[in-house]
Scaffold this motif. Sequence first.
Motif, short mmCIF file in Angstrom:
data_model
loop_
_atom_site.label_atom_id
_atom_site.label_comp_id
_atom_site.label_asym_id
_atom_site.label_seq_id
_atom_site.Cartn_x
_atom_site.Cartn_y
_atom_site.Cartn_z
N VAL A 198 0.64 -7.57 -0.48
CA VAL A 198 0.12 -7.75 1.11
C VAL A 198 1.36 -8.35 1.76
N LEU A 199 2.08 -8.99 1.32
CA LEU A 199 3.17 -9.54 2.08
C LEU A 199 4.13 -8.64 2.42
N ILE A 200 4.19 -7.70 1.74
CA ILE A 200 5.34 -6.48 1.88
C ILE A 200 4.77 -5.66 2.88
N THR A 201 3.41 -5.44 3.04
CA THR A 201 2.90 -4.80 4.18
C THR A 201 2.86 -5.50 5.39
N ILE A 202 2.65 -6.79 5.40
CA ILE A 202 2.57 -7.66 6.55
C ILE A 202 4.26 -7.57 7.18
N ILE A 208 4.84 -0.78 12.19
CA ILE A 208 3.81 0.00 12.26
C ILE A 208 2.56 -0.47 13.06
N GLY A 209 2.62 -1.72 13.52
CA GLY A 209 1.44 -2.24 14.17
C GLY A 209 0.39 -2.66 13.42
N PRO A 210 -0.59 -3.26 14.13
CA PRO A 210 -1.93 -3.97 13.38
C PRO A 210 -2.78 -2.87 12.68
N THR A 211 -3.04 -1.85 13.54
CA THR A 211 -3.64 -0.66 12.73
C THR A 211 -2.86 -0.07 11.49
N LEU A 217 -2.74 -1.40 3.94
CA LEU A 217 -3.36 -2.40 3.04
C LEU A 217 -4.69 -1.65 2.18
N ARG A 218 -5.40 -0.79 2.78
CA ARG A 218 -6.30 -0.06 2.45
C ARG A 218 -6.08 0.76 1.57
N GLU A 219 -4.75 1.49 1.75
CA GLU A 219 -4.37 2.27 0.65
C GLU A 219 -3.77 1.66 -0.41
N ARG A 220 -3.36 0.66 -0.35
CA ARG A 220 -2.72 -0.12 -1.50
C ARG A 220 -3.87 -0.61 -2.56
N VAL A 227 -9.32 -7.18 3.91
CA VAL A 227 -8.51 -6.41 4.86
C VAL A 227 -9.26 -6.33 6.07
N ASP A 228 -10.65 -6.43 6.17
CA ASP A 228 -11.49 -6.28 7.41
C ASP A 228 -11.05 -7.43 8.06
N ALA A 229 -11.16 -8.69 7.38
CA ALA A 229 -10.94 -9.92 7.95
C ALA A 229 -9.66 -10.07 8.59
N PHE A 230 -8.69 -9.51 8.03
CA PHE A 230 -7.23 -9.75 8.52
C PHE A 230 -7.09 -8.81 9.83
N ALA A 231 -7.58 -7.47 9.63
CA ALA A 231 -7.77 -6.53 10.84
C ALA A 231 -8.37 -7.17 12.11
N ALA A 232 -9.36 -7.98 11.77
CA ALA A 232 -9.97 -8.60 12.97
C ALA A 232 -9.32 -9.67 13.82
N PHE A 233 -8.52 -10.32 12.81
CA PHE A 233 -7.77 -11.51 13.19
C PHE A 233 -6.67 -10.81 14.05
#
Length: 427
Positions: A198-202, A208-211, A217-220, A227-233
């Motif tokens: 997850v850190l690698i993606t962040i 690549i932006g939030p989206t 993350l979903r692909e991983r 992922v939903d909670a993080f995307a909302a944040f």
Amino acid sequence: MPSVTPPRGMRDFLPADKARRERVLAVIRERYRAHGFDEIETPVLEEYARLHSGIGGDNEKLAFNVLKRGLDADAIRAAADDPAALTDLGLRYDLTVPLARFYASHRGELPTVFRAIQIAPVWRAERPQKGRYRQFMQCDIDIIGDGTGRAEAELLVASLDTLDALGLTGGTIRVNDRRALEWMLASFGFTEQERPGVLITIDKLDKIGPTGVADELRERGATPSAVDAFAAFLQRPQTLEHHPYGERQIRKALPQGAPDDVVASLVALGDAVAAARTDAEVPLQFDPFLVRGMGYYTGTIFELAHPSVSYSLGGGGRYDGMIGRFLGQDVPAVGFSIGFERIVDLVAGREEAASTAIVLVHDRDVPVAELVALKAALVADGRRVRLEQRTKNLKALLERAAADGYTAFAAVSAGATVGGLDIRPLS
């Protein structure tokens, strides 16, 4: 015939380039020493097992390894699938691993809190491209033996001071804490096992932006609810008002309930740096998504930024667990590395600090004894001196001398004396 160019990803430096690099290095060394750091030197080679012990992160994959001596063809074939059986040494890929080994070896001869300077080349088997080399210079300062925030404050103040001394005023440092990152990911629901990925993606958020981060993350296959909670944040509404570095800004950038001790240490770091600087604002910026790729970081992490460029000019962090791998007991440590290869291209050229650098353009018939006597007298007077025999194209000769850092010239005929030289500026 063999090629006369350097190996890919490595470079030759002409005299003018080399002189500029040495001037920048001299400033960095002087500023580091002014802040109480002492320079050490370690071998360019380290043992294979040490370089591949899991503390170097992805850099371990880029190490140049040295084939064992005396292996015959049968031994090489038998060990073809086992690099550790083929090699016993490797070129250092950074200066942190050698420092940890150095401290473990010389701990009894060093002060309780050791402030180290390391300025030296390192090697990585990178894919050569613009700004990315296989051999490059690193300029590190580290503090070992101090587990308090004083160590981070000293590093950041020394690094900002060095940037100022190089003429790159206005630098800022992005700050985060790996403990805050770990807490944030746990609060969203990411499991401990998936957090490194997850850190690698962040770390790609700026690109690549939030989206894009949420999609990757979903692909991983990361935990969907996390992922939903993080995307909302990431997509939460935010006010545009400016908050200086401090508790309010830090807590606002994190989910609610951030650990008080981590926030307090980050706030204290800002207060300490502010006390040492005369800037109108604290030259720090809290970035909750700053990751720094090295897995050995255990606390505060930071990256150096400058308004003239979009990329970082250095960084570092706390790595309290590394030295313990060599000693069997943890020793607190934190370091900062200035990106020399990036900074050297930003620093404007400067004249030599010494007195005039002179080219003595002499006629063919001037006796050698007179030439070396003139040169010796000028050198003894603090000048830099080069002897050049007059050519038909004097203009080209003087232009080359100017490119090499010389600032004046004088024509020399037989019988000339130091007092009788007509020294003229090259510009």
